[in-house]
Design a protein around this motif. Structure first.
Motif, PDB file in Angstrom:
ATOM      1  N   PRO A  16       0.794  -1.246   0.000  1.00  0.00           N
ATOM      2  CA  PRO A  16       0.000   0.000   0.000  1.00  0.00           C
ATOM      3  C   PRO A  16       0.824   1.292   0.000  1.00  0.00           C
ATOM      4  N   MET A  17       2.141   1.201   0.135  1.00  0.00           N
ATOM      5  CA  MET A  17       2.933   2.409   0.326  1.00  0.00           C
ATOM      6  C   MET A  17       2.933   3.283  -0.928  1.00  0.00           C
ATOM      7  N   PRO A  18       2.779   4.612  -0.733  1.00  0.00           N
ATOM      8  CA  PRO A  18       2.822   5.511  -1.894  1.00  0.00           C
ATOM      9  C   PRO A  18       4.214   5.519  -2.535  1.00  0.00           C
ATOM     10  N   MET A  19       4.263   5.882  -3.795  1.00  0.00           N
ATOM     11  CA  MET A  19       5.518   5.923  -4.537  1.00  0.00           C
ATOM     12  C   MET A  19       6.046   7.354  -4.501  1.00  0.00           C
ATOM     13  N   THR A  20       7.301   7.502  -4.069  1.00  0.00           N
ATOM     14  CA  THR A  20       7.883   8.834  -3.889  1.00  0.00           C
ATOM     15  C   THR A  20       9.206   8.944  -4.623  1.00  0.00           C
ATOM     16  N   GLY A  21       9.532  10.192  -4.971  1.00  0.00           N
ATOM     17  CA  GLY A  21      10.829  10.468  -5.565  1.00  0.00           C
ATOM     18  C   GLY A  21      11.828  10.891  -4.496  1.00  0.00           C
ATOM     19  N   THR A  22      12.989  11.371  -4.918  1.00  0.00           N
ATOM     20  CA  THR A  22      14.048  11.771  -3.993  1.00  0.00           C
ATOM     21  C   THR A  22      14.058  13.288  -3.839  1.00  0.00           C
ATOM     22  N   PRO A  23      13.883  13.793  -2.627  1.00  0.00           N
ATOM     23  CA  PRO A  23      13.925  15.244  -2.406  1.00  0.00           C
ATOM     24  C   PRO A  23      15.357  15.778  -2.498  1.00  0.00           C
ATOM     25  N   THR A  24      15.482  17.074  -2.719  1.00  0.00           N
ATOM     26  CA  THR A  24      16.778  17.748  -2.758  1.00  0.00           C
ATOM     27  C   THR A  24      16.707  19.007  -1.908  1.00  0.00           C
ATOM     28  N   TRP A  25      17.867  19.602  -1.623  1.00  0.00           N
ATOM     29  CA  TRP A  25      17.894  20.816  -0.803  1.00  0.00           C
ATOM     30  C   TRP A  25      19.066  21.697  -1.200  1.00  0.00           C
ATOM     31  N   GLN A  26      18.993  22.993  -0.802  1.00  0.00           N
ATOM     32  CA  GLN A  26      20.126  23.896  -0.951  1.00  0.00           C
ATOM     33  C   GLN A  26      19.965  25.069   0.006  1.00  0.00           C
ATOM     34  N   SER A  27      21.112  25.626   0.438  1.00  0.00           N
ATOM     35  CA  SER A  27      21.099  26.811   1.298  1.00  0.00           C
ATOM     36  C   SER A  27      20.647  28.018   0.497  1.00  0.00           C
ATOM     37  N   THR A  28      19.968  28.951   1.160  1.00  0.00           N
ATOM     38  CA  THR A  28      19.414  30.109   0.455  1.00  0.00           C
ATOM     39  C   THR A  28      19.889  31.449   1.003  1.00  0.00           C
ATOM     40  N   ASN A  29      20.678  31.471   2.089  1.00  0.00           N
ATOM     41  CA  ASN A  29      21.153  32.748   2.627  1.00  0.00           C
ATOM     42  C   ASN A  29      22.626  32.646   3.007  1.00  0.00           C
ATOM     43  N   HIS A  30      23.201  33.799   3.350  1.00  0.00           N
ATOM     44  CA  HIS A  30      24.636  33.894   3.679  1.00  0.00           C
ATOM     45  C   HIS A  30      25.496  33.269   2.578  1.00  0.00           C
ATOM     46  N   LEU A  31      25.058  33.450   1.334  1.00  0.00           N
ATOM     47  CA  LEU A  31      25.794  32.850   0.226  1.00  0.00           C
ATOM     48  C   LEU A  31      27.096  33.575  -0.060  1.00  0.00           C
ATOM     49  N   ASP A  32      27.341  34.721   0.617  1.00  0.00           N
ATOM     50  CA  ASP A  32      28.657  35.340   0.534  1.00  0.00           C
ATOM     51  C   ASP A  32      29.674  34.600   1.394  1.00  0.00           C
ATOM     52  N   LEU A  33      29.158  33.770   2.324  1.00  0.00           N
ATOM     53  CA  LEU A  33      30.041  33.023   3.219  1.00  0.00           C
ATOM     54  C   LEU A  33      30.112  31.543   2.867  1.00  0.00           C
ATOM     55  N   ILE A  80      12.946  26.335   5.461  1.00  0.00           N
ATOM     56  CA  ILE A  80      13.168  26.251   6.906  1.00  0.00           C
ATOM     57  C   ILE A  80      14.321  27.187   7.256  1.00  0.00           C
ATOM     58  N   GLU A  81      14.083  28.072   8.236  1.00  0.00           N
ATOM     59  CA  GLU A  81      15.085  29.039   8.655  1.00  0.00           C
ATOM     60  C   GLU A  81      15.838  28.545   9.881  1.00  0.00           C
ATOM     61  N   ASN A  82      17.023  29.114  10.080  1.00  0.00           N
ATOM     62  CA  ASN A  82      17.841  28.851  11.276  1.00  0.00           C
ATOM     63  C   ASN A  82      17.979  27.351  11.544  1.00  0.00           C
ATOM     64  N   VAL A  83      18.496  26.650  10.557  1.00  0.00           N
ATOM     65  CA  VAL A  83      18.632  25.196  10.636  1.00  0.00           C
ATOM     66  C   VAL A  83      19.568  24.830  11.789  1.00  0.00           C
ATOM     67  N   SER A  84      19.120  23.897  12.634  1.00  0.00           N
ATOM     68  CA  SER A  84      19.896  23.549  13.825  1.00  0.00           C
ATOM     69  C   SER A  84      20.217  22.063  13.902  1.00  0.00           C
ATOM     70  N   ASP A  85      20.155  21.355  12.781  1.00  0.00           N
ATOM     71  CA  ASP A  85      20.465  19.930  12.768  1.00  0.00           C
ATOM     72  C   ASP A  85      21.017  19.575  11.393  1.00  0.00           C
ATOM     73  N   SER A  86      21.798  18.497  11.343  1.00  0.00           N
ATOM     74  CA  SER A  86      22.423  18.105  10.079  1.00  0.00           C
ATOM     75  C   SER A  86      21.641  17.013   9.352  1.00  0.00           C
ATOM     76  N   ILE A  87      20.448  16.654   9.853  1.00  0.00           N
ATOM     77  CA  ILE A  87      19.643  15.613   9.226  1.00  0.00           C
ATOM     78  C   ILE A  87      18.308  16.209   8.788  1.00  0.00           C
ATOM     79  N   ILE A  88      17.964  15.994   7.522  1.00  0.00           N
ATOM     80  CA  ILE A  88      16.684  16.438   6.971  1.00  0.00           C
ATOM     81  C   ILE A  88      15.799  15.203   6.809  1.00  0.00           C
ATOM     82  N   LYS A  89      14.621  15.236   7.418  1.00  0.00           N
ATOM     83  CA  LYS A  89      13.675  14.129   7.306  1.00  0.00           C
ATOM     84  C   LYS A  89      12.466  14.588   6.499  1.00  0.00           C
TER      85      LYS A  89
END
Length: 575
Positions: free
Chosen positions: A223-240, A290-299
């Motif tokens: 019964p499990m739905p079929m899902t693709g693979t999510p992606t992510w990227q930082s959006t601020n402090h890109l000068d650093l 999501i702002e002010n990320v405080s963990d290294s794992i995205i669920k």
């Protein structure tokens, strides 16, 4: 239930009338039983007897009925076959009644009873079926149908709901297996709200008169739905940082979640992204910020209408464990032992001395001051750049400029002081107070001063906060004349200001030079000034002679009367 029966007894000398029956056959198809019956004269010691009455009824019919005196020998009076119709449940019963009057006109036999015939099988029954089946299988059951009814089978998800997948057939028994169409499977899946549900498998016979059913488990396979693979990227402090780098507590990221496909007639209920204690939930796919990320794992979670959840885990491999700058110590000191205008600033702290990826972290320092009570901070203009040591520590010690510019800060004033340390992301601040440069004690050739420098213009041997204490004490204890009376007249005065003592003086009331003479005086504490308005010479007196005397009466709140002799001048002073 009985296959045969006998009814009789009583009569005369063992002679009586008997009804007997026996089951011959039963027809399941017609739902009937056939029996043989007889009414017989039995018993007795004589070969014959006269019967005055013989009566038997059964099945609701009269079988024998005789009311005349008749010579009877042993044997049947009547016999035959009877077909009895069973009810819809296959049940049937009948009764019999026997009456006889033997050798006498009076009835000496009267008996009755009833019997139930064996039940004829009527209802079709499900006898065996599996405990569960899934949505891709064809359900089946074993059954018996002794009456060979036309049968109707059905499936009923969530019992007491609509009947689905109905089938009609006729056979006396065996196994029935559905051949479900895709449309029917779709109906069953839509009716089942979870990954499994109760389904009732039922069988009607005799129209819908009888129902045989059993509740079983219907299972949604895969019964499990079929899902693709999510992606992510930082959006601020890109000068650093690069887009694949996250600064703990300060980076914002955008997670792109692709559209999921539900299966087996489910629907996608929600999409959810969790990073640490931050949760973003949406009904549709897309970008989750999501702002002010405080963990290294995205669920990332996708949940369907049946409660099935698919989890995707993304690890942030370049996760910078940034920490805030902290000022650990801050101090200010005036030179010249704490009384000078020149001021030295000292500070220490720690910071995250590392690289963000595109740039390294660093710290700058700036100070601000304002006179206590003021609302506006003034930015200092001395360069107080921190020095970095021990990897992540910084410090600085500088003589700083203030409202006296290069000469520092006014010694007569107190100042609020603020130090601000700034790294590539944030600022930290710490405040303190710069006290005035006034000494606790100052020694001068003319005297000593406390709480200020000695002021030569004020003078005096002792100064406190710039004031001459001797002068203050002298002013504090100086007598002040309030009024006078003379020439034997009563003079009323009012004393409005507070005082501790009253001074009465008496002298001659004559020439101007004599008016300055004091021949006698007396001091009266304020606590002793009792009310007395009737003493002719004054309740409180000053006496030199009968010629020069006087007194004072208190006649009311703040009201007094001065008494004087004819040749006297009486004065009143307070302090």
């Amino acid at each position: 239930m009985a296959n045969s029966g006998v009814l009789g007894g009583g009569g005369y000398q063992g002679r009586y009338l008997e009804f007997a029956w026996a089951l011959v056959s039963q027809d399941i198809a017609s739902n009937t039983s056939t029996i043989y019956w007889r009414v017989t004269v039995v018993g007795g010691s004589s070969s014959y007897y006269y019967h005055h009455r013989d009566y038997t009824d059964a099945f609701g019919e009269v079988l024998v009925n005789s009311n005349s005196r008749t010579k009877r020998y042993k044997g049947d009076l009547a016999n035959g076959y009877k077909t009895i119709q069973h009810d819809v449940n296959g049940n049937a019963s009948f009764g019999a009644h026997v009456i006889a009057a033997i050798y006498t006109s009076s009835v000496n036999e009267d008996v009755s009873t009833s019997w139930s015939l064996p039940t004829i099988p009527r209802q079709a029954h499900i006898t065996n079926l599996p405990a569960s089946f899934n949505d891709e299988e064809n359900p089946w059951f074993d059954y018996t149908n002794p009456a060979n009814w036309e049968l109707k089978a059905w499936l009923e998800p969530n019992p007491n709901g609509p009947h689905l997948c109905e089938r009609t057939f006729r056979h006396t028994g065996g196994r029935y297996t559905w051949d479900l169409s895709e449309a029917e499977r779709k109906q069953l899946r839509q009716a089942c709200k979870g990954n499994s549900c109760t389904i009732r498998i039922g069988l009607y016979s005799n129209g819908t008169t009888w129902a045989s059913f059993h509740d079983r488990t219907f299972i949604i396979k895969d019964p499990m739905p079929m899902t693709g693979t999510p992606t992510w990227q930082s959006t601020n402090h890109l000068d650093l940082v690069n887009t694949d780098t996250v600064i703990k507590g300060y980076s914002s990221i955008a997670v792109t979640v692709p559209k999921a496909t539900p299966v087996k007639e489910a629907m996608i209920k929600q999409y959810k992204v969790i990073i640490g204690d931050k949760v973003v939930t949406k009904p549709d796919e897309g970008i989750f910020e999501i702002e002010n990320v405080s963990d290294s794992i995205i669920k990332v979670y996708v949940e369907d209408s049946r409660g099935n959840t698919v989890e995707k885990i993304l690890n942030i491999s370049d996760y910078r464990q940034y920490t805030l700058p902290v000022i650990t110590t801050l101090s200010l000191s005036r030179l010249k032992g704490g009384i000078g205008s020149n001021v030295t600033l000292s500070y220490k702290g720690i910071f995250w001395n590392n690289t963000f990826g595109k740039a390294s972290n660093g710290v700058t320092a700036q100070y601000y001051y304002k006179q206590q009570g003021a609302s506006t901070w003034i930015q200092g203009f001395t360069d107080i750049t921190p020095k970095v040591f021990h990897s992540d520590e910084f410090n600085g010690e500088y003589e700083i400029k203030g409202d006296l510019e290069a000469s520092g800060f006014d010694t007569s004033k107190n100042y609020d002081f603020k130090l601000v340390i700034t790294d590539k992301l944030v600022s930290a601040e710490k405040t303190t107070i710069l006290s005035s440069g006034i000494p606790n004690m100052a020694i001068h050739r003319n005297g000593v001063a406390f709480g200020a420098f000695y002021d030569s213009e004020v003078g005096g041997p002792l100064q406190v906060e710039g004031k001459d204490i001797a002068k203050i004490m002298n002013d504090l204890y100086k007598w002040e004349m309030i009024g006078y009376g003379n020439a034997g007249k009563d003079t009323t005065i009012r004393i409005e200001k507070p005082f501790n003592e009253i001074l009465l003086t008496v002298g001659p009331n004559g020439l101007a030079s004599d008016n300055q003479r004091v021949l006698a005086s007396t001091v009266i504490p304020s606590s002793h000034l009792d009310y007395n308005s009737s003493d002719s010479d004054g309740y409180h007196q000053v006496f030199y002679s009968t010629t020069y005397r006087g007194g004072l009466n208190k006649i009311g709140e703040n009201s007094y009367v001065i008494k004087s002799s004819a040749g006297a001048l009486v004065r009143v002073y307070i302090r």
